[in-house]
Design a protein around this motif. Sequence first.
Motif, PDB file in Angstrom:
ATOM      1  N   ARG A  88      -4.064   3.690  -0.035  1.00  0.00           N
ATOM      2  CA  ARG A  88      -4.567   3.081  -1.260  1.00  0.00           C
ATOM      3  C   ARG A  88      -3.695   1.884  -1.582  1.00  0.00           C
ATOM      4  O   ARG A  88      -2.593   1.822  -1.056  1.00  0.00           O
ATOM      5  N   PRO A  89      -4.058   0.949  -2.355  1.00  0.00           N
ATOM      6  CA  PRO A  89      -5.360   0.743  -2.975  1.00  0.00           C
ATOM      7  C   PRO A  89      -6.363   0.179  -1.971  1.00  0.00           C
ATOM      8  O   PRO A  89      -6.016  -0.096  -0.817  1.00  0.00           O
TER       9      PRO A  89
ATOM     10  N   LEU B 267       0.827  -1.196   0.000  1.00  0.00           N
ATOM     11  CA  LEU B 267       0.000   0.000   0.000  1.00  0.00           C
ATOM     12  C   LEU B 267       0.860   1.245   0.000  1.00  0.00           C
ATOM     13  O   LEU B 267       2.038   1.219   0.350  1.00  0.00           O
TER      14      LEU B 267
END
Length: 132
Positions: free
Chosen positions: A104-105, A82
């Motif tokens: 994210r993701p 991430l």
Amino acid sequence: MRAFREAVEAGDLDAVEALLAEDVVFTSPVVFKPYRGKAITAAILRAVSQVFQDFRYVREIGDPDGPGHALVFTARVGDRELTGCDFLRVNEDGLIDDFMVMVRPLSGAHALAEAMGARFEQISKEAEARSA
């Protein structure tokens, strides 16, 4: 914020906690309601330091002498990579009074939510003990 970044990178969680204002507001990337107070924020940061693997800051955005700072990081939770950002605001005393994290993701956010959720009872107990 140089002192915060250096404390995190050194794994010095006591120094990180010392940089938090008593009334800090922590906004999690995976929970709707913000957490208020130094004790719960410090407990969350201690837990996340155990959850994140291969954590490192890769970029710092903002005026070093201004109140707003953004620290972009990469990490892993299990097999999920991430990217995230710590958005920090410091008060007139130089302490962090607003701390928001985004990641994210979505698959990384889910892995983070699951790992932190499994530790939340421990986090709550630590925060209570620190508040007493």
